[in-house]
Design a protein around this motif. Structure first.
Motif, PDB file in Angstrom:
ATOM      1  N   LYS A  75     -12.174 -13.968 -28.812  1.00 27.19           N
ATOM      2  CA  LYS A  75     -11.083 -13.072 -29.663  1.00 27.19           C
ATOM      3  C   LYS A  75     -10.349 -12.267 -28.711  1.00 27.19           C
ATOM      4  O   LYS A  75      -9.768 -11.148 -29.071  1.00 27.19           O
ATOM      5  CB  LYS A  75     -11.811 -12.264 -30.812  1.00 27.19           C
ATOM      6  N   ASN A  76     -10.562 -12.583 -27.438  1.00 27.24           N
ATOM      7  CA  ASN A  76     -10.139 -11.488 -26.337  1.00 27.24           C
ATOM      8  C   ASN A  76      -8.495 -11.850 -26.412  1.00 27.24           C
ATOM      9  O   ASN A  76      -7.926 -12.926 -26.694  1.00 27.24           O
ATOM     10  CB  ASN A  76     -10.516 -11.861 -24.871  1.00 27.24           C
ATOM     11  N   ALA A  77      -7.996 -10.697 -25.862  1.00 26.52           N
ATOM     12  CA  ALA A  77      -6.464 -10.666 -25.551  1.00 26.52           C
ATOM     13  C   ALA A  77      -5.675 -11.642 -24.547  1.00 26.52           C
ATOM     14  O   ALA A  77      -4.834 -12.213 -24.678  1.00 26.52           O
ATOM     15  CB  ALA A  77      -5.937  -9.091 -25.529  1.00 26.52           C
ATOM     16  N   GLY A  78      -6.400 -11.466 -23.396  1.00 30.10           N
ATOM     17  CA  GLY A  78      -5.983 -12.207 -22.021  1.00 30.10           C
ATOM     18  C   GLY A  78      -7.071 -13.454 -21.916  1.00 30.10           C
ATOM     19  O   GLY A  78      -7.485 -13.906 -22.864  1.00 30.10           O
ATOM     20  N   ASP A  79      -7.356 -13.690 -20.684  1.00 28.01           N
ATOM     21  CA  ASP A  79      -8.346 -14.932 -20.246  1.00 28.01           C
ATOM     22  C   ASP A  79      -9.478 -14.355 -19.998  1.00 28.01           C
ATOM     23  O   ASP A  79     -10.548 -15.170 -19.685  1.00 28.01           O
ATOM     24  CB  ASP A  79      -7.604 -15.790 -19.355  1.00 28.01           C
ATOM     25  N   GLY A  80      -9.944 -12.978 -20.038  1.00 25.05           N
ATOM     26  CA  GLY A  80     -11.187 -12.675 -19.935  1.00 25.05           C
ATOM     27  C   GLY A  80     -11.491 -12.216 -18.495  1.00 25.05           C
ATOM     28  O   GLY A  80     -12.563 -11.733 -18.161  1.00 25.05           O
ATOM     29  N   SER A  81     -10.405 -12.806 -17.538  1.00 19.78           N
ATOM     30  CA  SER A  81     -10.888 -12.641 -16.032  1.00 19.78           C
ATOM     31  C   SER A  81     -10.780 -10.996 -15.814  1.00 19.78           C
ATOM     32  O   SER A  81     -11.235 -10.986 -14.524  1.00 19.78           O
ATOM     33  CB  SER A  81      -9.948 -13.469 -15.300  1.00 19.78           C
ATOM     34  N   LYS A  82     -10.057 -10.126 -16.524  1.00 17.12           N
ATOM     35  CA  LYS A  82      -9.776  -9.052 -15.839  1.00 17.12           C
ATOM     36  C   LYS A  82     -10.945  -8.013 -16.334  1.00 17.12           C
ATOM     37  O   LYS A  82     -11.009  -6.850 -15.994  1.00 17.12           O
ATOM     38  CB  LYS A  82      -8.603  -8.337 -16.322  1.00 17.12           C
ATOM     39  N   TRP A  83     -12.005  -8.657 -17.088  1.00 14.97           N
ATOM     40  CA  TRP A  83     -13.191  -7.776 -17.925  1.00 14.97           C
ATOM     41  C   TRP A  83     -13.962  -6.969 -16.577  1.00 14.97           C
ATOM     42  O   TRP A  83     -14.359  -7.646 -15.407  1.00 14.97           O
ATOM     43  CB  TRP A  83     -14.049  -8.556 -18.360  1.00 14.97           C
ATOM     44  N   GLY A  84     -13.794  -5.707 -16.613  1.00  8.86           N
ATOM     45  CA  GLY A  84     -14.570  -5.001 -15.709  1.00  8.86           C
ATOM     46  C   GLY A  84     -13.674  -4.634 -14.560  1.00  8.86           C
ATOM     47  O   GLY A  84     -14.445  -3.595 -13.668  1.00  8.86           O
ATOM     48  N   GLU A  85     -12.455  -4.924 -14.595  1.00 15.92           N
ATOM     49  CA  GLU A  85     -11.745  -4.527 -13.308  1.00 15.92           C
ATOM     50  C   GLU A  85     -11.246  -3.064 -13.576  1.00 15.92           C
ATOM     51  O   GLU A  85     -11.492  -2.532 -14.766  1.00 15.92           O
ATOM     52  CB  GLU A  85     -10.321  -5.296 -13.135  1.00 15.92           C
ATOM     53  N   VAL A  86     -10.822  -2.334 -12.563  1.00 15.82           N
ATOM     54  CA  VAL A  86     -10.351  -0.926 -12.915  1.00 15.82           C
ATOM     55  C   VAL A  86      -9.261  -0.737 -14.015  1.00 15.82           C
ATOM     56  O   VAL A  86      -9.394  -0.176 -14.744  1.00 15.82           O
ATOM     57  CB  VAL A  86      -9.885  -0.275 -11.619  1.00 15.82           C
ATOM     58  N   GLY A  87      -8.322  -1.461 -13.835  1.00 16.10           N
ATOM     59  CA  GLY A  87      -7.207  -1.484 -14.774  1.00 16.10           C
ATOM     60  C   GLY A  87      -7.798  -1.878 -16.221  1.00 16.10           C
ATOM     61  O   GLY A  87      -7.312  -1.118 -17.369  1.00 16.10           O
ATOM     62  N   TYR A  88      -8.647  -2.818 -16.385  1.00 15.96           N
ATOM     63  CA  TYR A  88      -9.225  -3.288 -17.549  1.00 15.96           C
ATOM     64  C   TYR A  88     -10.197  -1.986 -18.527  1.00 15.96           C
ATOM     65  O   TYR A  88      -9.756  -1.484 -19.386  1.00 15.96           O
ATOM     66  CB  TYR A  88     -10.191  -4.543 -17.721  1.00 15.96           C
TER      67      TYR A  88
ATOM     68  N   VAL B 111      -3.993   7.651  -5.072  1.00 20.94           N
ATOM     69  CA  VAL B 111      -4.006   8.247  -6.289  1.00 20.94           C
ATOM     70  C   VAL B 111      -4.637   7.226  -7.182  1.00 20.94           C
ATOM     71  O   VAL B 111      -4.813   6.067  -6.969  1.00 20.94           O
ATOM     72  CB  VAL B 111      -2.734   8.677  -6.901  1.00 20.94           C
ATOM     73  N   TRP B 112      -4.800   7.578  -8.288  1.00 16.92           N
ATOM     74  CA  TRP B 112      -5.615   6.412  -9.255  1.00 16.92           C
ATOM     75  C   TRP B 112      -4.617   5.161  -9.590  1.00 16.92           C
ATOM     76  O   TRP B 112      -5.302   4.196 -10.043  1.00 16.92           O
ATOM     77  CB  TRP B 112      -6.058   7.153 -10.714  1.00 16.92           C
ATOM     78  N   TRP B 113      -3.398   5.159  -9.367  1.00 18.51           N
ATOM     79  CA  TRP B 113      -2.595   3.978  -9.281  1.00 18.51           C
ATOM     80  C   TRP B 113      -2.369   3.309  -8.225  1.00 18.51           C
ATOM     81  O   TRP B 113      -1.558   2.557  -8.331  1.00 18.51           O
ATOM     82  CB  TRP B 113      -1.108   4.605 -10.031  1.00 18.51           C
ATOM     83  N   SER B 114      -3.185   3.862  -7.294  1.00 17.67           N
ATOM     84  CA  SER B 114      -3.453   3.023  -5.930  1.00 17.67           C
ATOM     85  C   SER B 114      -4.713   2.662  -5.911  1.00 17.67           C
ATOM     86  O   SER B 114      -5.122   2.683  -4.525  1.00 17.67           O
ATOM     87  CB  SER B 114      -2.775   3.858  -5.029  1.00 17.67           C
ATOM     88  N   GLY B 115      -5.438   2.280  -6.840  1.00 23.63           N
ATOM     89  CA  GLY B 115      -6.821   2.057  -6.675  1.00 23.63           C
ATOM     90  C   GLY B 115      -7.481   1.008  -7.535  1.00 23.63           C
ATOM     91  O   GLY B 115      -8.413   1.378  -8.152  1.00 23.63           O
ATOM     92  N   SER B 116      -6.769  -0.019  -7.409  1.00 23.49           N
ATOM     93  CA  SER B 116      -7.394  -1.183  -8.428  1.00 23.49           C
ATOM     94  C   SER B 116      -7.534  -2.394  -7.601  1.00 23.49           C
ATOM     95  O   SER B 116      -7.248  -2.452  -6.456  1.00 23.49           O
ATOM     96  CB  SER B 116      -6.503  -1.371  -9.707  1.00 23.49           C
ATOM     97  N   GLU B 117      -8.146  -3.553  -8.089  1.00 27.93           N
ATOM     98  CA  GLU B 117      -8.308  -4.643  -7.259  1.00 27.93           C
ATOM     99  C   GLU B 117      -6.964  -5.425  -6.766  1.00 27.93           C
ATOM    100  O   GLU B 117      -7.247  -5.660  -5.528  1.00 27.93           O
ATOM    101  CB  GLU B 117      -9.191  -5.866  -8.019  1.00 27.93           C
ATOM    102  N   GLY B 118      -6.117  -5.119  -7.159  1.00 31.94           N
ATOM    103  CA  GLY B 118      -5.082  -5.839  -6.831  1.00 31.94           C
ATOM    104  C   GLY B 118      -4.339  -5.189  -5.871  1.00 31.94           C
ATOM    105  O   GLY B 118      -3.527  -5.799  -4.738  1.00 31.94           O
ATOM    106  N   ASP B 119      -4.636  -3.997  -5.472  1.00 28.79           N
ATOM    107  CA  ASP B 119      -4.051  -3.263  -4.129  1.00 28.79           C
ATOM    108  C   ASP B 119      -5.034  -3.454  -3.056  1.00 28.79           C
ATOM    109  O   ASP B 119      -4.691  -3.136  -1.884  1.00 28.79           O
ATOM    110  CB  ASP B 119      -4.250  -1.811  -4.518  1.00 28.79           C
ATOM    111  N   VAL B 120      -6.222  -3.963  -3.078  1.00 35.59           N
ATOM    112  CA  VAL B 120      -7.030  -4.364  -2.007  1.00 35.59           C
ATOM    113  C   VAL B 120      -7.645  -5.670  -1.688  1.00 35.59           C
ATOM    114  O   VAL B 120      -7.587  -6.107  -0.643  1.00 35.59           O
ATOM    115  CB  VAL B 120      -8.417  -3.452  -2.237  1.00 35.59           C
ATOM    116  N   VAL B 121      -7.438  -6.570  -2.775  1.00 33.49           N
ATOM    117  CA  VAL B 121      -7.928  -7.793  -2.830  1.00 33.49           C
ATOM    118  C   VAL B 121      -7.084  -8.622  -1.744  1.00 33.49           C
ATOM    119  O   VAL B 121      -7.611  -9.392  -0.861  1.00 33.49           O
ATOM    120  CB  VAL B 121      -8.220  -8.797  -4.310  1.00 33.49           C
ATOM    121  N   PRO B 122      -5.705  -8.693  -1.953  1.00 33.00           N
ATOM    122  CA  PRO B 122      -4.914  -9.300  -0.843  1.00 33.00           C
ATOM    123  C   PRO B 122      -5.182  -9.160   0.464  1.00 33.00           C
ATOM    124  O   PRO B 122      -4.817  -9.743   1.613  1.00 33.00           O
ATOM    125  CB  PRO B 122      -3.436  -8.952  -1.266  1.00 33.00           C
ATOM    126  N   VAL B 123      -5.532  -7.881   0.763  1.00 29.47           N
ATOM    127  CA  VAL B 123      -5.772  -7.361   2.293  1.00 29.47           C
ATOM    128  C   VAL B 123      -7.052  -8.073   2.869  1.00 29.47           C
ATOM    129  O   VAL B 123      -7.505  -7.990   3.858  1.00 29.47           O
ATOM    130  CB  VAL B 123      -5.805  -5.862   2.128  1.00 29.47           C
TER     131      VAL B 123
END
Lengths: 328, 424
Positions: free
Chosen positions: B295-308, B249-261
């Motif tokens: 002026k970004n809220a985080g460190d900018g590293s998430k830009w373009g990720e599914v969650g972002y 489902v869409w909550w099982s489909g972001s970078e954090g779910d696949v990169v560690p594998v």
């Protein structure tokens, strides 16, 4: 051979392997409890912290990078180098020793002679602190931990069992490595506790810390040593679990898997942690296989605790725990 | 005397400041705790887009103020955040958790503040006649289940007769959401459904995957969350399950779910409702005007990720609703609700905002608080570390899903003495 029996054999083998992974976490609890009577709630977080530190060092991540960047407006995240796994493990271990020293210096030595519940509460505080500290130091991203451990289906076992039994068993290579590591760890810990001067001193402190003090054993040294060894066990558990699921903050929840193991094996026995782990691993997997489908599944978490409770009724000190007799 | 003058000036400024209207949007974020890896990209995307809106002059001159409150993905803290921020001019709540949504539905309805659960929360809130203050666009879990079945059916040449589908799900209210829909669909299409619950947190799933290895289903669907996702993808890879037949489902489909594998996750699929990556003008504008400008809220590293991008999507819709509400006069929670209920986004409008091909056009109505109810399938490429859309946007089987929504929402109305509104 009937198909169901083959499946049950495969499940049992996998249960044994899973049990070893639970035992790895339980060992850390046992070490600290054995030496100081403290139930270290922070053991799971220590495994997380160790794994986070290991990945951070391997990837050349700047510790506290986010904080530094926020304060000074810089954009530094990585040193630009990668550290080989073995060297990173050694550096991480040094950090875990430093952590052990800090825990003793700033928390435990101020709580000598306090009630066990106070010490337990202190470790709860330590768990929260360490989780936040780890987040601040290394960030909360999910990290890929690769120290070169093999993972996935063991083809040799698959083929051999297929040729012999007509059904190929699934055994994960990582679980095999974890079993070997756990066996070595237990042997090393038992040898350390039984045959070394420091190990004997540790046992003396565990028996009666005032008597140990009177014969010249340094409590501070022993406690730092015990927390360091627990840190090492946490690092091993962190590597195994981190390789399996990636290093992420829910890694600290593996402590939940260690509790029934401790109840079963006893809080003071190193072999007990292993045997407890194996019983829990096999028990929960077989129960899930045989009974789970009839009652909707997802039985593993609660079954381990039910099993532990049953043991508590008949043997409160666990299988290998010391029987405590208090006379009035 | 000078001190008195200063005090008077300060007091005047304080008295004046509420009049300098800001459009307050609370953000119930979770940047800490076990689920932070999912919460941070969304929070960054949402805030960065709102910063971009402000950099471009705000909403017709009025600035948007994002009021962050940390929930740690904890329902109690989420409710505390709501109570803490609702008096500060909150115009709409995005709870970011099904648990928090369920708690806020009665509270926010009584306080008359709209809630938007972005593809989570209570599925039957689609029925706007019953859930006046709740919105759950762009799609629901039941839509997702139906679309996933539809996709599998397309892959199998139009029929799932005699096929096996296993659902690996988080053993919680969230994870159980698709079961009823899938059961109905299995009756309709003749596939066999097996259910494999995984207890929280999901670090140990050996039993479930051994069962999958034994039963060899044709497809595995996953309703997972947090560490459960990456462990499931790892286990699927370990047993050599064909990854292109494993759909989350869409909550099982972001970078954090696949990169560690690592490479083992290659080919894994998930349903989504928006594009991934940075190849959109709006994302590029965020980069230049927000991230590069510091002026970004985080460190900018998430830009373009599914969650972002999901956070950006939510912020873009809220910004558009704010614009729409402004056309009705002063923006209040009530006018914001009205704006959400009549909100429409055409493909042209998405393109105008810098999102060509990013997501589908939609039109919310009084009776339908979720739109467009479409989903597409994306696939993970472990080499490039990118998600790519591998299907068009598809609609669910409304014949199956809508009666379930009607039934559940009417049951809620009966339990809570709500008289459904008459509207379309």
């Amino acid at each position: 051979m009937p198909e169901q029996l083959l499946f049950a054999m495969e499940v049992t083998l996998n249960g044994l392997m899973a049990g070893v992974l639970y035992a790895l976490v339980a060992l850390g609890f046992v070490l600290i409890f054995k030496a100081s009577g403290i139930f270290n709630y922070a053991q799971g977080v220590m495994a997380l912290f160790a794994a986070l530190t290991l990945v951070g060092i391997m990837e050349g991540q700047v510790p506290f990078g986010h904080l530094i960047n926020a304060i000074f407006g810089t954009e530094i995240h990585h040193f630009g180098w990668h550290v080989p796994g073995l060297i990173a493990i050694v550096i991480t271990m040094m950090i875990m020793v430093a952590l052990a020293w800090a825990v003793n210096q700033f928390v435990m030595r101020h709580l000598v002679n306090q009630e066990p519940i106070i010490l337990f509460m202190a470790t709860i505080g330590l768990a929260y602190f360490l989780e936040g500290f780890g987040d601040l130091m290394w960030g909360s991203d999910i990290k890929n931990l690769d120290v070169g451990l093999p993972q996935g289906l063991n083809s040799w076992i698959d083929e051999t069992t297929f040729n012999a039994l007509g059904y190929g068993f699934f055994i994960d290579n990582l679980d095999i490595v974890a079993s070997v590591v756990a066996a070595l760890l237990v042997v090393a810990l038992v040898v350390f506790a039984q045959y070394t001067k420091q190990g004997r001193a540790m046992r003396a402190v565990a028996d009666d810390h005032q008597a140990a003090l009177s014969v010249g054993i340094s409590l501070n040294f022993i406690w730092v040593m015990v927390w360091s060894v627990a840190g090492f066990v946490a690092l091993v558990a962190g590597i195994m679990w981190g390789s399996k699921s990636g290093v992420q903050f829910s890694l600290s929840l593996i402590a939940l898997k260690a509790l029934p193991v401790l109840m079963l094996g006893g809080f003071t026995s190193i072999p007990g942690a292993i045997v407890g782990g194996l019983i829990v691993g096999v028990g929960e997997k077989l129960f899930e296989f045989a009974i789970g489908p009839m009652i909707g599944g997802a039985t593993e978490n609660w079954f381990a605790y039910v099993l532990a409770l049953v043991f508590l009724v008949f043997r409160p000190q666990g299988l290998f725990g010391d029987k405590i007799i208090e006379r009035v | 005397m000078k001190l008195k003058l200063l005090a008077a000036v300060a007091a005047t400024m304080m008295a004046v400041s509420p009049a300098m209207a800001e459009l307050v949007i609370p953000a119930l974020n979770y940047r800490t705790g076990p689920y932070a890896p999912s919460g941070i990209p969304y929070a960054d995307g949402f805030s960065d887009y709102m910063t971009l809106v402000n950099e471009n002059g705000g909403i017709d001159g009025e600035m948007v103020k994002v009021l962050e409150c940390e929930t740690g993905y904890n329902t109690e803290k989420g409710v505390e955040c709501y109570e803490q921020t609702k008096g500060q001019g909150a115009l709409i709540y995005i709870p970011q958790s099904t648990g928090i949504t369920y708690q806020l539905i009665p509270k926010a309805s009584a306080d008359e503040i709209p809630i938007w659960s972005v593809a989570y929360g209570r599925t039957s809130a689609v029925n706007g006649k019953v859930f006046k203050w709740v919105f759950n666009l762009p799609a629901t879990y039941w839509d997702a289940a139906s679309i996933m079945v539809k996709y599998a059916m397309e892959q199998e040449g139009g029929s799932l007769e005699g096929k096996k589908i296993a659902l690996v799900y988080h053993n919680s209210a969230y994870g159980k959401e698709p079961i009823r829909t899938l059961e109905k669909l299995s009756e309709k299409h003749g596939f066999e459904l097996s259910l494999l619950p995984v207890d929280h947190p999901g670090q140990e799933q050996k039993s479930q995957w051994l069962q999958i290895r034994r039963e060899r289903p044709d497809y595995v669907f996953m309703w997972g969350w947090g560490v459960m996702n990456s462990v499931a993808v790892q286990e699927a890879s370990n047993i050599r399950f064909p990854m292109d037949h494993f759909i989350g489902v869409w909550w099982s489909g972001s970078e954090g779910d696949v990169v560690p594998v690592g490479a083992g996750a290659d080919g894994y699929k998930s349903i989504t409702w928006h594009g991934a990556g940075t190849d959109f003008p709006a994302l590029q504008e965020i980069k230049t005007k927000v991230i590069d400008a510091g002026k970004n809220a985080g460190d900018g590293s998430k830009w373009g990720e599914v969650g972002y991008n999901r956070g950006v999507y939510a912020a873009a819709v809220v910004a558009e609703a704010l614009r729409h509400a402004k056309t009705m006069g002063d923006v209040t929670p009530s006018s914001m609700r009205d704006a959400m209920e009549t909100l429409g986004m055409t493909d042209e409008r998405w393109t105008e905002l810098g999102f060509p091909g990013f997501t589908a056009a939609f039109q919310v109505t009084c009776a339908r608080h979720s739109s467009p109810r479409l989903g597409a399938i994306q696939q993970w490429n472990a080499t490039d570390k990118t998600w790519t859309m591998v299907s068009d946007f598809m609609e669910p089987d409304f014949e199956v899903v809508d009666p379930l929504i009607e039934e559940d929402s009417m049951a809620y109305a009966a339990e809570n003495n709500i008289t459904p509104r008459e509207c379309n």
